[in-house]
Design a protein around this motif. Structure first.
Motif, PDB file in Angstrom:
ATOM      1  N   UNK A   1       0.591  -1.540  -0.570  1.00 23.62           N
ATOM      2  CA  UNK A   1      -0.114   0.422  -0.086  1.00 23.62           C
ATOM      3  C   UNK A   1       0.963   0.838  -0.287  1.00 23.62           C
ATOM      4  N   UNK A   2       0.427   2.130  -0.803  1.00 20.11           N
ATOM      5  CA  UNK A   2       1.647   3.151  -0.463  1.00 20.11           C
ATOM      6  C   UNK A   2       0.107   4.994  -0.580  1.00 20.11           C
ATOM      7  N   UNK A   3       0.355   5.155  -0.473  1.00 26.15           N
ATOM      8  CA  UNK A   3      -0.423   6.816  -0.311  1.00 26.15           C
ATOM      9  C   UNK A   3       0.002   8.057  -0.899  1.00 26.15           C
TER      10      UNK A   3
ATOM     11  N   UNK B   1       3.060  -1.361  -5.415  1.00 29.26           N
ATOM     12  CA  UNK B   1       3.644  -2.815  -6.435  1.00 29.26           C
ATOM     13  C   UNK B   1       5.075  -3.754  -5.973  1.00 29.26           C
ATOM     14  N   UNK B   2       6.349  -1.969  -6.019  1.00 30.61           N
ATOM     15  CA  UNK B   2       7.078  -1.850  -5.250  1.00 30.61           C
ATOM     16  C   UNK B   2       7.709  -2.906  -3.861  1.00 30.61           C
ATOM     17  N   UNK B   3       6.795  -1.924  -3.602  1.00 26.24           N
ATOM     18  CA  UNK B   3       6.488  -2.646  -1.263  1.00 26.24           C
ATOM     19  C   UNK B   3       6.499  -4.012  -1.095  1.00 26.24           C
TER      20      UNK B   3
ATOM     21  N   UNK C   1      -2.988  -0.077  -3.512  1.00 24.11           N
ATOM     22  CA  UNK C   1      -3.102  -1.641  -2.856  1.00 24.11           C
ATOM     23  C   UNK C   1      -3.025  -2.438  -3.299  1.00 24.11           C
ATOM     24  N   UNK C   2      -2.163  -2.927  -2.819  1.00 28.94           N
ATOM     25  CA  UNK C   2      -2.347  -4.306  -3.607  1.00 28.94           C
ATOM     26  C   UNK C   2      -3.533  -5.114  -3.401  1.00 28.94           C
TER      27      UNK C   2
ATOM     28  N   UNK D   1      -5.819  -1.991  -6.852  1.00 31.01           N
ATOM     29  CA  UNK D   1      -6.815  -0.652  -6.817  1.00 31.01           C
ATOM     30  C   UNK D   1      -6.589  -0.042  -6.102  1.00 31.01           C
ATOM     31  N   UNK D   2      -7.212   1.078  -6.193  1.00 27.40           N
ATOM     32  CA  UNK D   2      -6.395   2.643  -6.290  1.00 27.40           C
ATOM     33  C   UNK D   2      -7.659   3.857  -5.902  1.00 27.40           C
ATOM     34  N   UNK D   3      -7.770   4.525  -4.996  1.00 29.63           N
ATOM     35  CA  UNK D   3      -8.671   5.676  -4.575  1.00 29.63           C
ATOM     36  C   UNK D   3      -8.173   6.653  -4.684  1.00 29.63           C
ATOM     37  N   UNK D   4      -8.641   7.664  -4.888  1.00 26.57           N
ATOM     38  CA  UNK D   4      -8.666   9.256  -5.019  1.00 26.57           C
ATOM     39  C   UNK D   4      -9.461  10.100  -4.863  1.00 26.57           C
TER      40      UNK D   4
END
Length: 145
Positions: free
Chosen positions: A42-44, A77-79, A112-113, A124-127
């Motif tokens: 997960x990245x924000x 994905x890198x995380x 989020x992966x 999925x991605x939320x904005x």
């Protein structure tokens, strides 16, 4: 390729921020993305709603949101991989739910992966706008090369 990041392991925020300037096409720097948080899978990111990304209707354009979503998912994905591995976007489907007014303010991009396989990753991605309301939702598939 680096070793996979175990669940709960700390993620190097500086590495992710540096990746924004070194791994992606140079024009993505114009988005002004900033890594706010990261954990395995997960990245924000913060996405400034700059005048150059606001269309004639006075809202953040969809092209900017899709570029930010795609970029955020690569970082997510890198995380999970523990670093960069070549990958390509196979699918990016985006639903725009409400406008983000601009210019000014900052949108929040959360990637989020959902599942990692040997050759494919799903996410999925939320904005959300500055008010926290969900403005766009995307699903993605990446080929791990």
């Amino acid at each position: 390729m680096a070793a996979p990041s175990p669940a709960g392991a700390p993620v190097d925020l500086r590495m992710l921020q540096d990746a924004l300037g070194t791994l992606f096409a140079p024009w993505l720097g114009e988005l002004g993305l900033e890594v706010l948080e990261a954990r395995p899978g997960e990245v924000v990111l913060a996405l400034p709603v700059a005048p150059r990304h606001v269309h004639a209707g006075g809202v953040l354009c969809g092209q900017t949101m899709m570029a930010a979503a795609d970029t955020a998912m690569v970082l997510a994905v890198m995380t999970r991989l523990g670093g960069f591995k070549p990958m390509g976007t196979v699918q990016l489907q985006t639903s725009f739910l409400r406008p983000i007014p601009g210019p000014g303010g900052t949108a929040r991009v959360t990637a989020r992966v959902l599942r990692m396989g040997r050759s494919l990753a799903f996410g999925e991605i939320e904005i959300a706008g500055a008010d926290g309301a969900l403005a766009a939702h995307a699903t993605t598939t990446y080929a791990l090369l």
